[in-house]
Design a protein around this motif. Structure first.
Motif, PDB file in Angstrom:
ATOM      1  N   GLY A  62       0.827  -1.209   0.000  1.00 26.76           N
ATOM      2  CA  GLY A  62       0.000   0.000   0.000  1.00 26.76           C
ATOM      3  C   GLY A  62       0.860   1.257   0.000  1.00 26.76           C
ATOM      4  O   GLY A  62       0.556   2.233  -0.691  1.00 26.76           O
ATOM      5  N   PHE A  63       1.943   1.212   0.771  1.00 21.34           N
ATOM      6  CA  PHE A  63       2.867   2.346   0.802  1.00 21.34           C
ATOM      7  C   PHE A  63       3.500   2.541  -0.579  1.00 21.34           C
ATOM      8  O   PHE A  63       3.606   3.660  -1.070  1.00 21.34           O
ATOM      9  N   ILE A  64       3.894   1.442  -1.211  1.00 18.91           N
ATOM     10  CA  ILE A  64       4.488   1.516  -2.553  1.00 18.91           C
ATOM     11  C   ILE A  64       3.474   2.107  -3.538  1.00 18.91           C
ATOM     12  O   ILE A  64       3.805   2.993  -4.324  1.00 18.91           O
ATOM     13  N   ASP A  65       2.245   1.612  -3.501  1.00 22.22           N
ATOM     14  CA  ASP A  65       1.198   2.131  -4.399  1.00 22.22           C
ATOM     15  C   ASP A  65       1.007   3.635  -4.229  1.00 22.22           C
ATOM     16  O   ASP A  65       0.842   4.359  -5.203  1.00 22.22           O
ATOM     17  N   LYS A  66       1.026   4.073  -2.992  1.00 20.53           N
ATOM     18  CA  LYS A  66       0.738   5.476  -2.704  1.00 20.53           C
ATOM     19  C   LYS A  66       1.907   6.403  -3.050  1.00 20.53           C
ATOM     20  O   LYS A  66       1.691   7.539  -3.472  1.00 20.53           O
ATOM     21  N   LEU A  68       5.072   5.568  -4.920  1.00 29.51           N
ATOM     22  CA  LEU A  68       5.962   5.349  -6.060  1.00 29.51           C
ATOM     23  C   LEU A  68       5.250   5.744  -7.342  1.00 29.51           C
ATOM     24  O   LEU A  68       4.205   5.195  -7.684  1.00 29.51           O
ATOM     25  N   ARG A  69       5.823   6.690  -8.044  1.00 29.46           N
ATOM     26  CA  ARG A  69       5.251   7.134  -9.320  1.00 29.46           C
ATOM     27  C   ARG A  69       5.785   6.231 -10.417  1.00 29.46           C
ATOM     28  O   ARG A  69       6.997   6.176 -10.651  1.00 29.46           O
ATOM     29  N   ASP A  70       4.844   5.532 -11.072  1.00 33.40           N
ATOM     30  CA  ASP A  70       5.228   4.570 -12.105  1.00 33.40           C
ATOM     31  C   ASP A  70       4.061   4.419 -13.071  1.00 33.40           C
ATOM     32  O   ASP A  70       3.166   3.608 -12.855  1.00 33.40           O
ATOM     33  N   SER A  71       4.091   5.193 -14.151  1.00 35.02           N
ATOM     34  CA  SER A  71       2.952   5.206 -15.067  1.00 35.02           C
ATOM     35  C   SER A  71       2.727   3.863 -15.763  1.00 35.02           C
ATOM     36  O   SER A  71       1.590   3.481 -16.010  1.00 35.02           O
ATOM     37  N   SER A  72       3.763   3.142 -16.067  1.00 37.80           N
ATOM     38  CA  SER A  72       3.597   1.859 -16.756  1.00 37.80           C
ATOM     39  C   SER A  72       3.222   0.735 -15.801  1.00 37.80           C
ATOM     40  O   SER A  72       2.628  -0.261 -16.215  1.00 37.80           O
ATOM     41  N   GLY A  73       3.612   0.842 -14.558  1.00 33.35           N
ATOM     42  CA  GLY A  73       3.236  -0.151 -13.565  1.00 33.35           C
ATOM     43  C   GLY A  73       4.209  -1.306 -13.391  1.00 33.35           C
ATOM     44  O   GLY A  73       4.074  -2.095 -12.462  1.00 33.35           O
ATOM     45  N   ALA A  74       5.188  -1.429 -14.251  1.00 37.98           N
ATOM     46  CA  ALA A  74       6.118  -2.559 -14.173  1.00 37.98           C
ATOM     47  C   ALA A  74       7.021  -2.464 -12.947  1.00 37.98           C
ATOM     48  O   ALA A  74       7.289  -3.466 -12.281  1.00 37.98           O
ATOM     49  N   LEU A  75       7.488  -1.272 -12.641  1.00 41.33           N
ATOM     50  CA  LEU A  75       8.372  -1.081 -11.492  1.00 41.33           C
ATOM     51  C   LEU A  75       7.641  -1.426 -10.196  1.00 41.33           C
ATOM     52  O   LEU A  75       8.164  -2.147  -9.345  1.00 41.33           O
TER      53      LEU A  75
END
Length: 168
Positions: A62-66, A68-75
């Motif tokens: 949840g912390f990562i989702d909130k 980490l900016r990652d438009s493609s989602g792979a990271l």
């Protein structure tokens, strides 16, 4: 001496375990289902039915989702997979973000781990988009269209690491 008659017990005044014991003492036949039910009532008393390790992983993800900016989602996807598989999470169940801090530190400070991590992120990007990913090799310049380079991923993870440290 006249013995006083015993007061009739109020069934609502006793917790379920006392009621079960009372029924046993009064001659009621105890079944296996009764015993399991009596023990089952106390099994999760005060505890969440969700395992603590799963709660820790969920808090980290949840912390990562909130943050980490990652438009493609792979990271995000690869980092969250690493969190699920990392034993450090089980060592910090009471403070899961400490485990995330350690994971991020190990990725960002060890070039071999970073290169493998970026390779997995590139591979995941290829799976998501059905396209051939650009794999940057150590010491080589990245492809101009590569979204996930060694430097860009390291920068994003260091930024996330700083946010984790501010939260702790």
């Amino acid at each position: 001496m006249n013995p006083q008659p015993e007061p009739t017990p109020n069934p609502d005044a006793h917790p379920p375990d006392d009621k079960l014991r009372q029924d046993i003492l009064l001659g009621r036949k105890l079944t296996l289902a009764d015993a399991i039910a009596a023990e089952g009532n106390n099994f999760f008393k005060g505890e969440s039915p969700v395992p603590i390790l799963l709660r820790a992983v969920t808090e980290i993800n949840g912390f990562i989702d909130k943050h980490l900016r990652d438009s493609s989602g792979a990271l995000k996807a690869v980092l969250q997979d690493w969190v699920k598989q990392d034993s450090r999470v089980s060592e910090h169940l009471d403070q899961p973000l400490i485990a995330l801090e350690q994971i991020l530190t190990s990725i960002t400070t060890n070039s071999e781990i970073l290169y493998e991590f970026v390779r997995q992120v590139d591979f995941k990007w290829g799976q998501i988009y059905g396209d051939r990913p650009y794999f940057q090799k150590p010491g080589q310049s990245p492809h101009p269209e590569d979204e996930y380079t060694h430097t860009s991923v390291q920068t994003q993870l260091v930024t996330l690491l700083k946010q984790v440290q501010q939260t702790l």
